[in-house]
Write an enzyme that holds these catalytic residues in place. Structure first.
Site, PDB file in Angstrom:
ATOM      1  NE  ARG A 280     -38.612  14.439   9.906  1.00 49.70           N
ATOM      2  CZ  ARG A 280     -39.329  13.313  10.031  1.00 49.70           C
ATOM      3  NH1 ARG A 280     -38.821  12.153   9.643  1.00 49.70           N
ATOM      4  NH2 ARG A 280     -40.539  13.363  10.546  1.00 49.70           N
TER       5      ARG A 280
ATOM      6  CB  ILE B  92     -33.800   8.924   2.928  1.00 51.36           C
ATOM      7  CG1 ILE B  92     -34.389   8.094   1.787  1.00 51.36           C
ATOM      8  CG2 ILE B  92     -32.400   9.380   2.566  1.00 51.36           C
ATOM      9  CD1 ILE B  92     -34.436   8.866   0.464  1.00 51.36           C
ATOM     10  CG  ASP B  93     -36.441  10.204   7.971  1.00 49.28           C
ATOM     11  OD1 ASP B  93     -35.748   9.281   8.446  1.00 49.28           O
ATOM     12  OD2 ASP B  93     -36.350  11.389   8.336  1.00 49.28           O
ATOM     13  CE  LYS B  94     -45.199   5.811   5.436  1.00 47.98           C
ATOM     14  NZ  LYS B  94     -46.281   5.501   6.394  1.00 47.98           N
TER      15      LYS B  94
ATOM     16  CB  THR C 117     -37.128  12.010   3.247  1.00 45.39           C
ATOM     17  OG1 THR C 117     -37.369  12.599   4.531  1.00 45.39           O
ATOM     18  CG2 THR C 117     -36.055  12.806   2.525  1.00 45.39           C
TER      19      THR C 117
END
Length: 364
Positions: free
Chosen positions: A273, A170-172, A174
């Site tokens: 996103r 998962i993104d930084k 998030t």
């Protein structure tokens, strides 16, 4: 002929190759004879099904590097296996030069056993070391944790550097739940669950605007943006990018923003996103995709200050990996985890609810 595939799958060996500069790289070679009754099947799925402890990422890299061969000829990603073909695979293994430096970074562990662990990733924590962030990542934290508990997962073995396997990311910025495989059994089983789209993943997000429908599905290939390499984008051309599907449902409408939940059918980089921006509802305060400015609402200065205050409360994209579910690779048990929405996310929502109530009183 029916038994040839079973014999062939047991044929594997480890090979060390040294280049002109004296640098060694280790490979695992396999020779596979496709069974007589095999139906046409894409090469990556075929290898995922037939080779133990194999991730889709490793298979795709081998195909890209030209080390997956059909009767001596390199194959492409869309190649489909047929009965009685001879498939030769040479897969590079991680070198000890790729060692992750252990760092004492706190981990929020929600569940752990001999095969896997489920952790809560906070905002700001990068999952994997890369250009610009060689330290301070989740993998650095895991290296320290397993070393500290006496687990040998992070030690050198036969020239390879083993580690816990990242099944997804998962993104930084998030927040939310991730599953980490600790054993080869878990790595293989969980990877196949992701590949077969049987993993349950549900996210909470705050987006700009109000979607027309209360529920919907976004389908569109995702690939790197052609001009802005820091972004991903949606393409209608099936030959570009990877197939991606996001299901969304509106939970609450707040005039200029909406609280939604998203259920992932696929797992592509920045998928939620990118898909939400594609349909005109960029995530609130998503700086990379332009959500960190006023996209809906009035032009009044007071409203702009209100939005900026909400940005300060929720200082990154409003996206939270709330639910995670899968089948335990060893026990077959259905596992389900739920991570409450962060307090600052809730505080931002409360500000918007107060704003909406104020608007209603003006209209009454």
């Amino acid at each position: 002929m029916a038994n040839r595939s079973k014999t062939a799958f047991s044929s594997k060996k480890k090979v060390e190759v040294t280049d002109d500069n004296g640098v060694s790289e280790f490979y695992e070679e396999r020779r596979i004879i496709v069974d007589k009754g095999q139906r046409p099947l894409r090469i990556d799925k075929f290898l995922m099904d037939k080779i133990d402890n194999m991730t889709r990422n490793r298979i795709q890299k081998a195909i890209q590097h030209g080390t997956v061969l059909d009767d001596g000829r390199t194959v492409k990603a869309n190649f489909k296996v047929l009965p009685e073909q001879e498939i030769n695979v040479k897969i590079p293994r991680a070198s000890i030069a790729d060692r992750i430096i252990p760092e004492d970074i706190p981990l929020d562990i929600r569940y752990e056993d001999e095969d896997l662990m489920v952790i809560y990733k906070p905002a700001g924590l990068v999952v994997h070391p890369g250009y610009g962030n060689p330290r301070g990542t989740l993998l650095n934290a895991l290296a320290y944790y397993f070393g500290d508990t006496g687990d040998n997962l992070m030690e050198e073995t036969e020239g390879y550097y083993d580690r816990p396997w990242l099944i997804h990311r998962i993104d930084k910025d998030t927040t939310g739940l991730m599953v980490i495989a600790k054993s080869e059994l878990a790595m293989n089983h969980l990877s196949k669950q992701f590949f077969n789209r049987t993993i349950h993943r549900r996210y909470t997000a705050l987006v700009w605007g109000e979607p027309w429908d209360n529920e919907g599905t976004v389908i569109g290939n995702i690939a790197r943006h052609q001009t802005n390499r820091m972004q991903m984008a949606v393409y209608d051309d099936d030959s570009i990018g990877k197939h991606a599907v996001t299901h969304y449902k509106v939970l609450e409408r707040l005039y200029y923003v909406s609280l939604i939940e998203c259920k992932l059918e696929t797992g592509r980089t920045h998928q939620i996103r990118v898909h939400m921006k594609h349909i005109g509802h960029t995530l609130f305060n998503d700086a990379r995709y332009g959500g960190d400015r006023v996209l809906k609402g009035t032009v009044f200065t007071k409203y702009k200050r209100f939005v900026e205050n909400c940005f300060e409360i929720l200082p990154h994209q409003a996206l939270h990996a709330k639910e995670l579910g899968f089948i335990h690779p060893r026990t077959g048990e259905k596992m389900f985890f739920d991570a409450p929405t962060p307090d600052y996310f809730i505080a931002c929502l409360e500000r918007w609810r107060t704003y909406v109530e104020g608007r209603k009183s003006l209209l009454e």
